[in-house]
Design a protein around this motif. Structure first.
Motif, PDB file in Angstrom:
ATOM      1  N   ALA A   1     -28.671  63.093 -93.253  1.00  0.00           N
ATOM      2  CA  ALA A   1     -27.299  62.944 -93.745  1.00  0.00           C
ATOM      3  C   ALA A   1     -27.209  61.934 -94.880  1.00  0.00           C
ATOM      4  O   ALA A   1     -26.436  62.119 -95.824  1.00  0.00           O
ATOM      5  CB  ALA A   1     -26.377  62.519 -92.609  1.00  0.00           C
ATOM      6  N   PHE A   2     -27.979  60.878 -94.800  1.00  0.00           N
ATOM      7  CA  PHE A   2     -27.954  59.821 -95.811  1.00  0.00           C
ATOM      8  C   PHE A   2     -29.373  59.603 -96.351  1.00  0.00           C
ATOM      9  O   PHE A   2     -30.066  58.657 -95.964  1.00  0.00           O
ATOM     10  CB  PHE A   2     -27.401  58.529 -95.214  1.00  0.00           C
ATOM     11  CG  PHE A   2     -26.038  58.682 -94.610  1.00  0.00           C
ATOM     12  CD1 PHE A   2     -24.952  59.013 -95.395  1.00  0.00           C
ATOM     13  CD2 PHE A   2     -25.846  58.511 -93.246  1.00  0.00           C
ATOM     14  CE1 PHE A   2     -23.703  59.167 -94.842  1.00  0.00           C
ATOM     15  CE2 PHE A   2     -24.595  58.665 -92.689  1.00  0.00           C
ATOM     16  CZ  PHE A   2     -23.521  58.997 -93.483  1.00  0.00           C
ATOM     17  N   PRO A   3     -29.844  60.472 -97.251  1.00  0.00           N
ATOM     18  CA  PRO A   3     -31.249  60.437 -97.673  1.00  0.00           C
ATOM     19  C   PRO A   3     -31.655  59.235 -98.526  1.00  0.00           C
ATOM     20  O   PRO A   3     -32.842  59.037 -98.760  1.00  0.00           O
ATOM     21  CB  PRO A   3     -31.403  61.737 -98.479  1.00  0.00           C
ATOM     22  CG  PRO A   3     -30.039  62.096 -98.902  1.00  0.00           C
ATOM     23  CD  PRO A   3     -29.113  61.577 -97.853  1.00  0.00           C
ATOM     24  N   VAL A   4     -30.735  58.421 -98.951  1.00  0.00           N
ATOM     25  CA  VAL A   4     -31.091  57.241 -99.743  1.00  0.00           C
ATOM     26  C   VAL A   4     -31.552  56.095 -98.832  1.00  0.00           C
ATOM     27  O   VAL A   4     -32.160  55.138 -99.299  1.00  0.00           O
ATOM     28  CB  VAL A   4     -29.896  56.821-100.638  1.00  0.00           C
ATOM     29  CG1 VAL A   4     -30.190  55.571-101.432  1.00  0.00           C
ATOM     30  CG2 VAL A   4     -29.537  57.950-101.590  1.00  0.00           C
ATOM     31  N   MET A   5     -31.329  56.209 -97.532  1.00  0.00           N
ATOM     32  CA  MET A   5     -31.713  55.144 -96.606  1.00  0.00           C
ATOM     33  C   MET A   5     -33.184  54.750 -96.715  1.00  0.00           C
ATOM     34  O   MET A   5     -33.485  53.560 -96.841  1.00  0.00           O
ATOM     35  CB  MET A   5     -31.366  55.538 -95.167  1.00  0.00           C
ATOM     36  CG  MET A   5     -29.910  55.413 -94.840  1.00  0.00           C
ATOM     37  SD  MET A   5     -29.466  55.944 -93.169  1.00  0.00           S
ATOM     38  CE  MET A   5     -30.739  55.293 -92.163  1.00  0.00           C
ATOM     39  N   PRO A   6     -34.132  55.699 -96.689  1.00  0.00           N
ATOM     40  CA  PRO A   6     -35.533  55.276 -96.785  1.00  0.00           C
ATOM     41  C   PRO A   6     -35.878  54.626 -98.127  1.00  0.00           C
ATOM     42  O   PRO A   6     -36.738  53.757 -98.195  1.00  0.00           O
ATOM     43  CB  PRO A   6     -36.327  56.573 -96.606  1.00  0.00           C
ATOM     44  CG  PRO A   6     -35.394  57.550 -96.027  1.00  0.00           C
ATOM     45  CD  PRO A   6     -34.024  57.117 -96.418  1.00  0.00           C
ATOM     46  N   VAL A   7     -35.198  55.031 -99.184  1.00  0.00           N
ATOM     47  CA  VAL A   7     -35.463  54.459-100.496  1.00  0.00           C
ATOM     48  C   VAL A   7     -35.102  52.977-100.518  1.00  0.00           C
ATOM     49  O   VAL A   7     -35.808  52.157-101.118  1.00  0.00           O
ATOM     50  CB  VAL A   7     -34.681  55.226-101.588  1.00  0.00           C
ATOM     51  CG1 VAL A   7     -34.812  54.553-102.936  1.00  0.00           C
ATOM     52  CG2 VAL A   7     -35.130  56.672-101.646  1.00  0.00           C
ATOM     53  N   LEU A   8     -34.027  52.628 -99.830  1.00  0.00           N
ATOM     54  CA  LEU A   8     -33.597  51.231 -99.779  1.00  0.00           C
ATOM     55  C   LEU A   8     -34.261  50.453 -98.651  1.00  0.00           C
ATOM     56  O   LEU A   8     -33.970  49.278 -98.454  1.00  0.00           O
ATOM     57  CB  LEU A   8     -32.075  51.157 -99.632  1.00  0.00           C
ATOM     58  CG  LEU A   8     -31.279  51.691-100.816  1.00  0.00           C
ATOM     59  CD1 LEU A   8     -29.790  51.593-100.545  1.00  0.00           C
ATOM     60  CD2 LEU A   8     -31.629  50.949-102.080  1.00  0.00           C
ATOM     61  N   GLY A   9     -35.130  51.108 -97.897  1.00  0.00           N
ATOM     62  CA  GLY A   9     -35.867  50.427 -96.839  1.00  0.00           C
ATOM     63  C   GLY A   9     -35.052  50.134 -95.609  1.00  0.00           C
ATOM     64  O   GLY A   9     -35.336  49.169 -94.893  1.00  0.00           O
ATOM     65  N   VAL A  10     -34.038  50.941 -95.326  1.00  0.00           N
ATOM     66  CA  VAL A  10     -33.157  50.668 -94.191  1.00  0.00           C
ATOM     67  C   VAL A  10     -33.884  50.693 -92.853  1.00  0.00           C
ATOM     68  O   VAL A  10     -33.595  49.865 -92.005  1.00  0.00           O
ATOM     69  CB  VAL A  10     -31.939  51.629 -94.192  1.00  0.00           C
ATOM     70  CG1 VAL A  10     -31.135  51.529 -92.923  1.00  0.00           C
ATOM     71  CG2 VAL A  10     -31.060  51.331 -95.384  1.00  0.00           C
ATOM     72  N   PRO A  11     -34.857  51.571 -92.610  1.00  0.00           N
ATOM     73  CA  PRO A  11     -35.502  51.486 -91.298  1.00  0.00           C
ATOM     74  C   PRO A  11     -36.262  50.181 -91.092  1.00  0.00           C
ATOM     75  O   PRO A  11     -36.277  49.641 -89.995  1.00  0.00           O
ATOM     76  CB  PRO A  11     -36.467  52.669 -91.283  1.00  0.00           C
ATOM     77  CG  PRO A  11     -35.995  53.571 -92.349  1.00  0.00           C
ATOM     78  CD  PRO A  11     -35.287  52.720 -93.353  1.00  0.00           C
ATOM     79  N   ALA A  12     -36.879  49.647 -92.144  1.00  0.00           N
ATOM     80  CA  ALA A  12     -37.695  48.445 -92.001  1.00  0.00           C
ATOM     81  C   ALA A  12     -36.877  47.177 -92.159  1.00  0.00           C
ATOM     82  O   ALA A  12     -37.088  46.192 -91.459  1.00  0.00           O
ATOM     83  CB  ALA A  12     -38.824  48.461 -93.024  1.00  0.00           C
ATOM     84  N   ALA A  13     -35.960  47.162 -93.091  1.00  0.00           N
ATOM     85  CA  ALA A  13     -35.127  45.987 -93.345  1.00  0.00           C
ATOM     86  C   ALA A  13     -33.677  46.378 -93.118  1.00  0.00           C
ATOM     87  O   ALA A  13     -33.197  47.332 -93.712  1.00  0.00           O
ATOM     88  CB  ALA A  13     -35.319  45.511 -94.779  1.00  0.00           C
ATOM     89  N   ASP A  14     -33.034  45.658 -92.238  1.00  0.00           N
ATOM     90  CA  ASP A  14     -31.641  46.030 -91.977  1.00  0.00           C
ATOM     91  C   ASP A  14     -30.702  45.105 -92.733  1.00  0.00           C
ATOM     92  O   ASP A  14     -31.106  44.187 -93.415  1.00  0.00           O
ATOM     93  CB  ASP A  14     -31.339  46.037 -90.481  1.00  0.00           C
ATOM     94  CG  ASP A  14     -31.257  44.640 -89.870  1.00  0.00           C
ATOM     95  OD1 ASP A  14     -31.252  43.676 -90.632  1.00  0.00           O
ATOM     96  OD2 ASP A  14     -31.189  44.516 -88.650  1.00  0.00           O
ATOM     97  N   GLY A  15     -29.478  45.390 -92.609  1.00  0.00           N
ATOM     98  CA  GLY A  15     -28.438  44.624 -93.285  1.00  0.00           C
ATOM     99  C   GLY A  15     -27.307  45.567 -93.620  1.00  0.00           C
ATOM    100  O   GLY A  15     -27.531  46.712 -94.014  1.00  0.00           O
ATOM    101  N   SER A  16     -26.095  45.089 -93.428  1.00  0.00           N
ATOM    102  CA  SER A  16     -24.950  45.969 -93.633  1.00  0.00           C
ATOM    103  C   SER A  16     -24.783  46.340 -95.108  1.00  0.00           C
ATOM    104  O   SER A  16     -24.348  47.445 -95.417  1.00  0.00           O
ATOM    105  CB  SER A  16     -23.676  45.319 -93.096  1.00  0.00           C
ATOM    106  OG  SER A  16     -23.441  44.095 -93.756  1.00  0.00           O
ATOM    107  N   ALA A  17     -25.159  45.458 -96.015  1.00  0.00           N
ATOM    108  CA  ALA A  17     -25.030  45.771 -97.440  1.00  0.00           C
ATOM    109  C   ALA A  17     -25.955  46.921 -97.829  1.00  0.00           C
ATOM    110  O   ALA A  17     -25.558  47.827 -98.563  1.00  0.00           O
ATOM    111  CB  ALA A  17     -25.338  44.543 -98.285  1.00  0.00           C
TER     112      ALA A  17
END
Length: 123
Positions: A43-59
């Motif tokens: 649904a949100f394919p940009v998540m892996p590009v920004l490293g969301v699984p490894a680094a979290d943060g609401s921003a």
């Protein structure tokens, strides 16, 4: 269709995210969490590009969601433009065009997460 193609694409992305959340809640455990995460990345394919699984943060998460929804809107509008080139066009034609363009985005995002999991030894 030309006016609502992008909004429909955003609606589909949100529906995939919500369906993943429901599946994760119903199945539970590691399997449910994995399925929910795959749906969220679809649904949100940009998540892996920004490293969301490894680094979290609401921003990061909000940025990934907004950028992904913008991409889905553009793809929805492009699908509408391609579908309405024909003399008779309906939502079925839009769906075909959107599926072709969206599948590349879905496969790329989910494939990137699977490759990362293999590289890290999780799979």
């Amino acid at each position: 269709m030309r006016r609502r193609g992008g909004a429909t694409a955003i609606g589909l992305a949100v529906a995939i995210a919500l369906a993943g959340r429901v599946v994760g809640f119903v199945i539970g455990g590691a399997a449910g969490g994995s399925l929910a995460f795959v749906a969220l990345v679809a649904a949100f394919p940009v998540m892996p590009v920004l490293g969301v699984p490894a680094a979290d943060g609401s921003a990061r998460l909000v940025t990934a969601m907004v950028a992904s929804l913008a991409i889905w809107w553009v793809l929805g509008q492009m699908a509408a433009a391609r579908a309405t080139r024909r003399p008779i066009a309906g939502w079925r034609e839009w769906g075909r065009e959107f599926a072709v363009m969206g599948s590349g985005l879905w496969l790329g995002a989910v494939g990137a997460v699977v490759l990362a999991a293999i590289a890290l030894g999780a799979l």
